[in-house]
Motif scaffolding. Structure first.
Motif, PDB file in Angstrom:
ATOM      1  N   PHE A 243       0.866  -1.171   0.000  1.00 29.90           N
ATOM      2  CA  PHE A 243       0.000   0.000   0.000  1.00 29.90           C
ATOM      3  C   PHE A 243       0.906   1.225   0.000  1.00 29.90           C
ATOM      4  O   PHE A 243       1.887   1.289   0.751  1.00 29.90           O
ATOM      5  CB  PHE A 243      -0.878   0.040   1.253  1.00 29.90           C
ATOM      6  CG  PHE A 243      -1.938  -1.023   1.316  1.00 29.90           C
ATOM      7  CD1 PHE A 243      -2.720  -1.323   0.208  1.00 29.90           C
ATOM      8  CD2 PHE A 243      -2.177  -1.718   2.490  1.00 29.90           C
ATOM      9  CE1 PHE A 243      -3.712  -2.291   0.266  1.00 29.90           C
ATOM     10  CE2 PHE A 243      -3.162  -2.688   2.569  1.00 29.90           C
ATOM     11  CZ  PHE A 243      -3.927  -2.981   1.454  1.00 29.90           C
ATOM     12  N   ILE A 244       0.578   2.215  -0.830  1.00 32.41           N
ATOM     13  CA  ILE A 244       1.369   3.451  -0.831  1.00 32.41           C
ATOM     14  C   ILE A 244       0.614   4.606  -0.188  1.00 32.41           C
ATOM     15  O   ILE A 244       1.183   5.669   0.042  1.00 32.41           O
ATOM     16  CB  ILE A 244       1.803   3.848  -2.256  1.00 32.41           C
ATOM     17  CG1 ILE A 244       0.580   4.213  -3.111  1.00 32.41           C
ATOM     18  CG2 ILE A 244       2.630   2.763  -2.899  1.00 32.41           C
ATOM     19  CD1 ILE A 244       0.937   4.959  -4.381  1.00 32.41           C
ATOM     20  N   ALA A 245      -0.674   4.393   0.095  1.00 27.78           N
ATOM     21  CA  ALA A 245      -1.489   5.471   0.665  1.00 27.78           C
ATOM     22  C   ALA A 245      -2.585   4.867   1.521  1.00 27.78           C
ATOM     23  O   ALA A 245      -2.949   3.700   1.366  1.00 27.78           O
ATOM     24  CB  ALA A 245      -2.096   6.335  -0.435  1.00 27.78           C
ATOM     25  N   VAL A 246      -3.104   5.677   2.421  1.00 27.82           N
ATOM     26  CA  VAL A 246      -4.217   5.251   3.257  1.00 27.82           C
ATOM     27  C   VAL A 246      -5.232   6.389   3.303  1.00 27.82           C
ATOM     28  O   VAL A 246      -4.879   7.561   3.437  1.00 27.82           O
ATOM     29  CB  VAL A 246      -3.759   4.866   4.679  1.00 27.82           C
ATOM     30  CG1 VAL A 246      -3.084   6.034   5.393  1.00 27.82           C
ATOM     31  CG2 VAL A 246      -4.920   4.333   5.506  1.00 27.82           C
ATOM     32  N   GLN A 247      -6.492   6.018   3.153  1.00 25.17           N
ATOM     33  CA  GLN A 247      -7.569   7.002   3.222  1.00 25.17           C
ATOM     34  C   GLN A 247      -8.362   6.751   4.497  1.00 25.17           C
ATOM     35  O   GLN A 247      -8.734   5.604   4.797  1.00 25.17           O
ATOM     36  CB  GLN A 247      -8.464   6.891   2.001  1.00 25.17           C
ATOM     37  CG  GLN A 247      -9.402   8.077   1.811  1.00 25.17           C
ATOM     38  CD  GLN A 247     -10.132   8.005   0.482  1.00 25.17           C
ATOM     39  OE1 GLN A 247     -11.242   7.500   0.412  1.00 25.17           O
ATOM     40  NE2 GLN A 247      -9.520   8.509  -0.579  1.00 25.17           N
ATOM     41  N   THR A 248      -8.590   7.817   5.248  1.00 26.19           N
ATOM     42  CA  THR A 248      -9.296   7.692   6.520  1.00 26.19           C
ATOM     43  C   THR A 248     -10.044   8.982   6.809  1.00 26.19           C
ATOM     44  O   THR A 248      -9.693  10.047   6.282  1.00 26.19           O
ATOM     45  CB  THR A 248      -8.303   7.390   7.661  1.00 26.19           C
ATOM     46  OG1 THR A 248      -9.014   7.158   8.876  1.00 26.19           O
ATOM     47  CG2 THR A 248      -7.332   8.554   7.865  1.00 26.19           C
ATOM     48  N   GLN A 249     -11.071   8.890   7.633  1.00 28.32           N
ATOM     49  CA  GLN A 249     -11.793  10.108   8.012  1.00 28.32           C
ATOM     50  C   GLN A 249     -10.926  10.927   8.958  1.00 28.32           C
ATOM     51  O   GLN A 249     -10.451  10.439   9.981  1.00 28.32           O
ATOM     52  CB  GLN A 249     -13.113   9.762   8.694  1.00 28.32           C
ATOM     53  CG  GLN A 249     -13.957  11.000   9.017  1.00 28.32           C
ATOM     54  CD  GLN A 249     -15.321  10.633   9.578  1.00 28.32           C
ATOM     55  OE1 GLN A 249     -15.680   9.460   9.638  1.00 28.32           O
ATOM     56  NE2 GLN A 249     -16.085  11.618   9.974  1.00 28.32           N
ATOM     57  N   TYR A 250     -10.727  12.194   8.600  1.00 29.91           N
ATOM     58  CA  TYR A 250      -9.877  13.055   9.426  1.00 29.91           C
ATOM     59  C   TYR A 250     -10.220  14.500   9.112  1.00 29.91           C
ATOM     60  O   TYR A 250     -10.174  14.936   7.961  1.00 29.91           O
ATOM     61  CB  TYR A 250      -8.407  12.781   9.135  1.00 29.91           C
ATOM     62  CG  TYR A 250      -7.415  13.526   9.998  1.00 29.91           C
ATOM     63  CD1 TYR A 250      -7.653  13.761  11.348  1.00 29.91           C
ATOM     64  CD2 TYR A 250      -6.214  13.995   9.461  1.00 29.91           C
ATOM     65  CE1 TYR A 250      -6.734  14.432  12.134  1.00 29.91           C
ATOM     66  CE2 TYR A 250      -5.276  14.656  10.234  1.00 29.91           C
ATOM     67  CZ  TYR A 250      -5.544  14.872  11.574  1.00 29.91           C
ATOM     68  OH  TYR A 250      -4.630  15.538  12.356  1.00 29.91           O
ATOM     69  N   ASN A 251     -10.593  15.253  10.121  1.00 31.38           N
ATOM     70  CA  ASN A 251     -10.869  16.676   9.980  1.00 31.38           C
ATOM     71  C   ASN A 251     -10.866  17.301  11.368  1.00 31.38           C
ATOM     72  O   ASN A 251     -10.634  16.601  12.366  1.00 31.38           O
ATOM     73  CB  ASN A 251     -12.210  16.908   9.256  1.00 31.38           C
ATOM     74  CG  ASN A 251     -13.369  16.206   9.927  1.00 31.38           C
ATOM     75  OD1 ASN A 251     -13.662  16.451  11.107  1.00 31.38           O
ATOM     76  ND2 ASN A 251     -14.045  15.318   9.193  1.00 31.38           N
TER      77      ASN A 251
END
Length: 380
Positions: A243-251
């Motif tokens: 995996f080169i990236a991770v998407q997650t909820q963040y704000n």
């Protein structure tokens, strides 16, 4: 890697050191500043957490230490996605609204506006509006003839026809996405969710075949836990793709989930972080300031969870910082994300073309250290 204190602790230590030097009457202009980067004998919470999950990495500073300028950048430098060759404008246009809150013609105009302002990174999924989002993006790229200038990310695993991360589902989902997108390859393929019913090794092996066949360039994870990311990296040592990236909820309204083990693992593995819901379902635009502003649509219902005292404190701080930059709360909220280490391109969507501008200018805003710390404080 040197051990680093979180920025707020380092600043506090620096102030204490300066105060001590002043009280001792140290007037020498040649004195060197106190070294406040070492953790000393006391382990930080980040170090303890890193040790507990088996990751050998330094405790991470919260902010980029170079953040001191307040003027906007005239040239926006692209950011590289992890260890890949993909370089993107530091804002990913979320396409979940295409064919939903934005009709077909509006979606094409949103894409045109995004591209005209320098955007090149589009984020979609095979499950968005049953695939309609991918269809509209494919139509746009074909009509504009600009596929080679677009970094295209899509996700598989949630479409009702090809659910989960089994080998057959992944291959069928990718083939269907390629057809809808009218392209022969996907630049960044996300596993949309973890699938505990399928061995991760099998899913990665399927992705390896897709990469070798040229249908996928790079692989990423969405909504994966820190433990599963560690497992994936161990499996990659056997030759399976990383995996080169991770998407997650963040704000600003949703921080705890990422600012824990996930942040440390992402940094240790060099993963590019792509926060989704960057504007907390529109709440951080300032659109929903009271219950009277809410309505019955899906985004408003989700944003309703933030219409409380904490939310009001965050909006008040965003208003103050936005005024100082002659900008908008939405731009500042994204600029806050971009100032965080490992964040490459927050994912944000627009339902109208004119909304794209506020998203794009965020990359040119450089928040001061004081502004970052204020936003950190009110959103804790």
């Amino acid at each position: 890697m040197p051990q680093l204190l979180p920025l707020r602790l380092r600043d506090a230590a620096a102030r204490r050191a300066a105060a001590g030097a002043q009280s001792a009457g140290e007037q020498s202009t040649g004195a060197q500043p106190a070294d406040v980067t070492g953790v000393g004998e006391q382990a930080t919470p980040d170090e303890i957490l890193a040790a507990s999950i088996g990751v050998e990495t330094a405790a991470l500073p919260q902010l980029d230490p170079a953040l001191e300028r307040t003027g906007p950048l005239s040239i926006i430098a692209p950011r590289r996605i992890g260890e890949s060759e993909l370089a993107v404008y530091p804002l990913s246009l979320g396409a979940s609204v295409f064919g939903w809150t934005a009709d077909g013609d509006t979606s094409l105009r949103i894409l045109d506006r995004f591209a005209s302002l320098g955007g090149n990174f589009i984020d979609t999924a095979d499950s968005y509006v049953g695939g309609r989002s991918e269809v509209l993006i494919g139509k746009w790229m074909r009509e504009r003839g600009n596929r080679e200038h677009v970094v295209l990310a899509t996700k598989v695993g949630r479409h009702h026809e090809n659910p989960g991360l089994g080998s057959v589902s992944i291959v069928r989902a990718v083939e269907a996405s390629l057809e809808r997108l009218q392209t022969d390859h996907i630049d960044l393929l996300y596993f949309h969710d973890d699938d505990p019913d399928v061995p991760l090794e099998d899913s990665l092996a399927t992705a390896e075949w897709l990469i070798e066949s040229g249908k996928v360039r790079y692989l990423a994870a969405s909504n994966f836990s820190a433990d599963r990311l560690i497992e994936a990296r161990i499996l990659s040592a056997t030759g399976l793709p990383k995996f080169i990236a991770v998407q997650t909820q963040y704000n600003l309204m949703h921080r705890t989930e990422f600012e824990s083990a996930l942040r440390i693992v992402a940094s240790a593995q060099g993963l590019a972080v792509m926060p989704y819901y960057a504007l907390a379902n529109g709440f951080l635009t300032g659109k929903y300031r009271s219950k009277d502003d809410l309505n019955a649509d899906a985004r408003s219902i989700r944003a309703a969870a933030y219409v409380n005292r904490r939310g009001q404190r965050v909006l008040a701080a965003l208003d103050r910082v936005a005024a100082e930059h002659e900008s908008t709360p939405a731009s500042v909220a994204i600029a806050w994300l971009l100032a965080k280490r490992n964040v490459v391109a927050p994912v944000a969507s627009a339902s109208r073309p004119e909304q794209v501008d506020a998203l794009m200018v965020a990359a040119g805003i450089r928040l001061t250290r004081a502004q970052m710390l204020e936003l950190d404080r009110v959103s804790e």
